[in-house]
Design an enzyme around this catalytic site. Structure first.
Site, mmCIF file in Angstrom:
data_model
loop_
_atom_site.group_PDB
_atom_site.id
_atom_site.type_symbol
_atom_site.label_atom_id
_atom_site.label_comp_id
_atom_site.label_asym_id
_atom_site.label_seq_id
_atom_site.Cartn_x
_atom_site.Cartn_y
_atom_site.Cartn_z
ATOM 1 N N THR A 95 0.902 -1.336 -0.071
ATOM 2 C CA THR A 95 0.076 -0.040 0.043
ATOM 3 C C THR A 95 0.826 1.185 -0.025
ATOM 4 O O THR A 95 0.156 2.210 -0.554
ATOM 5 C CB THR A 95 -1.045 0.011 1.248
ATOM 6 N N LEU B 222 -2.407 5.244 -0.825
ATOM 7 C CA LEU B 222 -3.771 4.910 -0.803
ATOM 8 C C LEU B 222 -3.923 3.495 -0.237
ATOM 9 O O LEU B 222 -4.328 2.500 -1.006
ATOM 10 C CB LEU B 222 -4.152 4.876 -2.402
ATOM 11 N N HIS B 223 -3.820 3.261 0.810
ATOM 12 C CA HIS B 223 -3.927 1.910 1.675
ATOM 13 C C HIS B 223 -5.322 1.133 1.357
ATOM 14 O O HIS B 223 -5.365 0.201 0.750
ATOM 15 C CB HIS B 223 -3.888 2.130 3.146
ATOM 16 N N ASP B 224 -6.454 1.836 1.602
ATOM 17 C CA ASP B 224 -7.668 1.282 1.671
ATOM 18 C C ASP B 224 -8.077 1.270 0.252
ATOM 19 O O ASP B 224 -8.832 0.202 -0.147
ATOM 20 C CB ASP B 224 -8.601 2.064 2.346
#
Length: 311
Positions: free
Chosen positions: A195, A239-241
Site C-alpha cells: 500500500t 492509498l491503503h484502503d
C-alpha cells in the site's frame, strides 16, 4: 457483479475506498459496516453518511459495529486524518441520526447466509466486527467467499506506521486480528508492503479538477499530505484502503504468495506485528495469501480514471 461488504473506520482513505468501490460500477455493495478505529465509531458513522451524500447515495445504509477493541483500550489516529477523521472536508454536510437496528456483526452474518459462498468482505479497519461475528456464527468461514484485509506488513520489518513493526489496523485490535487469522477464512493480506507504494500526489489530484470529487480529495487529504511531507518529504498520501478495493476489482494488480502469518499480542514493543513465516520454520500450513508486490502506477491510474468519470 461481485457481492461485497466493506467494513470501514472512516478515515480519509476509507472514504476514498468507498467512493472508488461504488464508482467502479463493478461491485454490488450489499452494505457498509462501521468499526471503531481511525476515529471513534460515532464519528465513523457520521463520516460514512457524509460520504454517501457526497456520492449521491443518500439511501445507502451504514451498520454500527464495535465501539472498542476486544481487549485493550481504543487507539485513534487524529494526526493523519484530522480531528473529524476526514480532514474537515465535509463540514458543510449534515446527516441524519437514523441508523439500522441491525448491528454490523449481525448484518455480516445475515448477508453471507443469504448469499453463501458469494460475498467478499473488504476489511479496511480493525478486525473487531468480524471477530465478533465469528463468535456469534462459528461457521462463518465456510459461508464467506473471501476476506481481503488492509493490515499489517510482513517483508518491510521496521517500517510500521504505529509501532516500528506494527501497522495501525492490526495494532488497533491485534486480538481480533489473531482470531480472524486463525478462523479458517480464505484470507488475503494487503499490507504496508504494497500500500505504501501506491502514492497519490498533489499532481495526481489535479487530474481530478472539474470532477465531482476534486474538492473533496484535495481538502480531505491536506492533513494527510502534510503528515507525509513531515515524515517522508513527499506531498501526497498512500492509498491503503483504495488499493484493497482495487485488488478485489483486479487481482492481477498484485503478486501474492501463500504463507502462514500470525499476530503478536503480548509484547509492548511489537504488539500488533504481523509475523510471516517465509521459511516455514514453524511448520504450519499457510493461512493466507500475502501481497508482496504491486503494479502501483497501473493502480493509481485506475483509481484516478474511476473517480474522474463523475462530473
Amino acid at each position: 457483479m461481485e457481492k461485497v461488504i466493506i467494513d470501514v473506520d472512516t478515515g480519509i482513505d476509507d472514504a476514498l475506498a468507498i467512493i472508488f468501490a461504488e464508482e467502479s460500477g463493478k461491485l454490488d455493495c450489499l452494505g457498509i459496516t462501521a468499526v471503531n478505529g481511525n476515529v471513534p465509531v460515532d464519528q465513523v458513522m457520521i463520516n460514512t453518511k457524509k460520504v454517501f451524500q457526497l456520492m449521491g447515495k443518500e439511501d445507502w445504509k451504514v451498520y454500527r459495529g464495535a465501539s472498542r477493541p476486544l481487549v485493550r483500550g481504543s487507539h485513534h489516529e487524529y494526526s493523519v486524518h484530522g480531528s473529524d477523521g476526514i480532514g474537515g472536508a465535509l463540514d458543510h454536510i449534515v446527516v441524519s441520526e437514523e441508523e439500522p437496528e441491525l448491528s454490523a456483526p449481525d448484518f455480516i452474518i445475515e448477508q453471507v447466509k443469504k448469499y453463501p459462498g458469494e460475498v467478499t468482505l473488504i476489511m479496511v479497519g480493525p478486525l473487531t466486527n468480524l471477530a465478533l461475528a465469528l463468535n456469534i456464527e462459528p461457521e462463518l468461514p465456510e459461508l464467506v467467499k473471501e476476506v481481503v484485509i488492509m493490515g499489517g506488513l510482513v517483508a518491510k520489518a521496521g517500517y510500521g506506521n504505529t509501532l516500528p513493526t506494527s501497522e495501525f489496523n492490526i495494532f488497533a485490535d491485534a486480538e481480533a486480528a489473531k482470531v480472524v487469522f486463525h478462523a479458517g477464512f480464505r484470507l488475503k493480506l494487503v499490507g504496508l508492503d504494497v500500500t505504501t507504494q501506491t502514492f497519490l500526489t498533489r499532481e495526481h489530484i489535479e487530474k481530478l479538477k472539474g470532477t465531482r470529487y476534486y474538492d473533496f480529495v484535495l481538502k480531505s487529504t491536506e492533513i494527510y499530505r502534510s503528515y507525509s511531507k513531515e515524515t517522508l518529504g513527499m506531498d501526497g498520501c498512500a492509498l491503503h484502503d483504495p488499493l484493497t478495493v482495487g485488488i478485489v476489482l483486479d487481482p492481477t494488480l498484485v503478486k501474492t504468495a501463500s504463507h502462514y502469518v500470525d499476530v503478536e499480542t503480548k509484547s509492548d514493543l511489537s504488539y500488533g506485528q504481523t509475523i510471516c513465516d517465509f521459511r516455514n520454520l514453524l511448520q504450519q500450513q499457510p493461512n493466507m495469501e500475502v501481497c508482496l508486490d504491486v503494479d502501483a502506477e497501473r493502480f493509481v491510474t485506475l483509481f484516478l480514471e474511476t473517480l474522474a468519470k463523475r462530473k
